[in-house]
Design an enzyme around this catalytic site. Structure first.
Site, PDB file in Angstrom:
ATOM      1  CG  ASP A   6      27.102  41.894  38.855  1.00  0.00           C
ATOM      2  OD1 ASP A   6      27.598  43.029  38.910  1.00  0.00           O
ATOM      3  OD2 ASP A   6      26.692  41.276  39.845  1.00  0.00           O
ATOM      4  CB  SER A  46      27.372  43.080  43.402  1.00  0.00           C
ATOM      5  OG  SER A  46      27.888  43.622  42.215  1.00  0.00           O
ATOM      6  CB  THR A  75      25.312  38.577  42.090  1.00  0.00           C
ATOM      7  OG1 THR A  75      25.804  39.917  41.960  1.00  0.00           O
ATOM      8  CG2 THR A  75      23.951  38.474  41.436  1.00  0.00           C
ATOM      9  CD  GLU A 131      26.817  37.403  39.101  1.00  0.00           C
ATOM     10  OE1 GLU A 131      27.089  38.564  39.426  1.00  0.00           O
ATOM     11  OE2 GLU A 131      27.382  36.408  39.601  1.00  0.00           O
ATOM     12  CG  HIS A 159      34.695  46.900  38.287  1.00  0.00           C
ATOM     13  ND1 HIS A 159      34.435  48.076  38.955  1.00  0.00           N
ATOM     14  CD2 HIS A 159      33.831  45.987  38.791  1.00  0.00           C
ATOM     15  CE1 HIS A 159      33.455  47.878  39.842  1.00  0.00           C
ATOM     16  NE2 HIS A 159      33.056  46.616  39.750  1.00  0.00           N
ATOM     17  CG  ASP A 186      24.334  44.017  39.999  1.00  0.00           C
ATOM     18  OD1 ASP A 186      24.646  44.335  38.832  1.00  0.00           O
ATOM     19  OD2 ASP A 186      25.124  43.511  40.808  1.00  0.00           O
ATOM     20  CG  HIS A 187      25.636  47.737  39.872  1.00  0.00           C
ATOM     21  ND1 HIS A 187      26.729  47.644  39.053  1.00  0.00           N
ATOM     22  CD2 HIS A 187      25.753  46.703  40.744  1.00  0.00           C
ATOM     23  CE1 HIS A 187      27.476  46.626  39.417  1.00  0.00           C
ATOM     24  NE2 HIS A 187      26.893  46.020  40.436  1.00  0.00           N
TER      25      HIS A 187
HETATM   26 ZN   LIG Z   1      27.048  43.975  40.594  1.00  0.00          ZN
END
Ligand SMILES: [Zn+2]
Length: 470
Positions: A57, A107, A160, A271, A280, A318-319
């Site tokens: 993730d 997410s 997720t 995940e 982050h 996912d990004h």
């Molecule tokens: Zn995410």
């Protein structure tokens, strides 16, 4: 701005993206440049009964690169993910990630694009803007005889994993997501998030084995549904993980051991969720350690799929998030990677230790020692002044307001030693990597939209559309 210059309307741009995506789907039989490639003819069509969908993730390409550099330094080999690119039949794509209402996805919207095949708004889980529930992948799969599984290092109720099983208008409704996980009878669920599961709901599921530690997981029966909840909240960052918490590789192995017995096949999402959190936080040590933990899990999955020809493996993110990169030249960069590989604790750990110090001024007094213990980096006077300005004086510490918090400022200060700088503490809109092997992977076009991966799974497994409602 010159007159007549085209103004890009944000919503129009997003709609154009969605239309382009839809167009790519309907036109896929005649084009090979966008979206999925045409399905091979019946005689060539290989058959998958299982899908393993692996998500690191919030993994920017720079995160994968840093993990690969540390892996080569420590273990003398590349990561399993980059090694997978050289596997016969492996296919790669770059994938767009925007949501319905934002160029930068969260997410839940990104996961729902895989989960239900539709772009929805940030914050929602398999629910469209009108409030309509969109059938999640694991519900469809179970209806059609598949066993199902969710494995994560976050709370199992987090965005997720929820995106494959739940329907809620707001991702924060995690008690409701927990109920749906139980009601929809996912066969194997492993991760954190115990606080969201009520004891009466667990007692009502007599068929379910519930385990709370690594040793209980290894002793759990193999023939019952399994719920492993190893922390009340998220599981620990990899550098902080204790003996009682299983690794992502161990959880993935436990899930595969059970799901592989299902006669009708299975769908499993795995995940590495705290890669996103480390990004982050601008915490380079945890970022690399959690990415490598994900990679260890991937190595186990590659062993599993390499001995069989009935499993589609998809590995992606996912990004992007924070777009880290090694950005010091020469010896300084090499020294940075060496230091990075010796990091011992997360920023989370530093902050938990700081909490005992009392005032912010007092915290500032112990911070340099904690940073040294966690990262091996000695802060000089200038570094301490930057941190004081941000952490104690609460002053803006950078031109970009988003990078003035504790994590980004500490991350920036450490970049002088580690060489790893971050763009921001936020997700990014970058194209992301997708790698696929196994039956169905040959349909992966070079540039896809995240909703295409839903269609790839559904069509590869030959899942009929779900019955109305969920
Ligand atoms: Zn995410």
């Amino acid at each position: 701005m010159s007159e007549g210059r085209t103004q890009i309307n944000r919503r129009g741009f997003l709609q154009l993206g969605a239309l382009a995506s839809a167009g790519s789907l309907s036109a896929c039989a005649s084009t090979t440049s966008v979206g999925l490639l045409p399905a091979p003819g019946p005689s060539r069509r290989s058959r998958a009964i299982n899908v393993i969908f692996m998500v690191s993730d919030g993994m920017s390409t720079g995160t994968l690169t840093l993990a690969d550099m540390v892996s080569r330094q420590e273990r003398g080999r590349s990561t399993a993910w980059t090694g997978l690119w050289q596997t016969d039949g492996a296919r790669r794509a770059m994938c767009r990630t925007h949501s319905l209402d934002s160029l930068v996805t969260d997410s839940s919207a990104a996961g729902s694009a895989w989960g239900c095949g539709r772009h929805i708004n940030n914050g929602a889980v398999n629910t469209d803007p009108s409030g309509a529930a969109l059938t999640p992948l694991l519900v469809t799969a179970r209806e059609q005889g598949k066993a199902t599984g969710l494995v994560t290092t976050t709370r199992v109720t987090h965005a997720t994993p929820a995106s494959f099983i739940a329907n809620v208008p707001e991702r924060s409704r995690e008690d409701e997501i927990a109920r749906q996980i139980l009601d929809r009878r996912v066969d194997v669920v492993l991760g954190g998030g115990a606080k969201h599961f009520k004891s009466d709901a667990l007692l009502a599921r007599e068929d379910l084995s519930v385990v709370r530690s690594r040793s209980e997981l290894s002793a759990a029966p193999g023939d019952t549904a399994l719920l492993g909840l190893f922390r009340d909240g998220h599981m620990s960052y990899e550098p902080d993980r204790g003996e009682d918490e299983p690794s992502l590789r161990e959880m993935t192995g436990a899930a595969l051991e059970r799901l592989a017995r299902a006669p009708g096949g299975f769908v499993l999402q795995v995940e590495g969720g705290r890669v996103d959190h480390a990004a982050h936080a601008n915490d380079a040590v945890s970022l690399v350690r959690d990415q490598l933990a994900f990679d260890d899990a991937l190595a186990g999955v590659i062993e599993f799929v390499s001995s069989r020809d009935d499993t589609l493996l998809i590995v992606t993110t996912d990004h992007g998030n924070a777009n880290p990169g090694l950005t010091l030249y020469g010896d300084k960069g090499e020294r940075g990677i060496e230091l990075l590989s010796r990091g011992r604790q997360s920023f989370d750990w530093i902050q938990s230790q700081l909490g005992a110090a009392g005032s912010r001024e007092a915290m500032m007094g112990v911070l340099p020692l904690l940073v040294y213990q966690a990262t091996g980096v000695e802060l000089d006077d200038a570094d301490r002044a930057w941190l004081h300005r941000s952490f104690v004086d609460r002053e803006r510490a950078d031109g970009f307001r988003a990078v003035s918090g504790f994590g980004p400022v500490l991350g920036a200060v450490l970049s002088n030693a580690l060489g790893v700088a971050f763009l921001s503490p936020n997700h990014t809109a970058d194209l992301v990597e997708v790698t696929a092997v196994g039956p169905g992977s040959d349909r992966l076009g070079p540039v896809i939209d995240n909703v295409d991966l839903h269609r790839l799974v559904v069509e590869t497994l030959d899942l009929a559309p779900a019955r109305a409602g969920v």
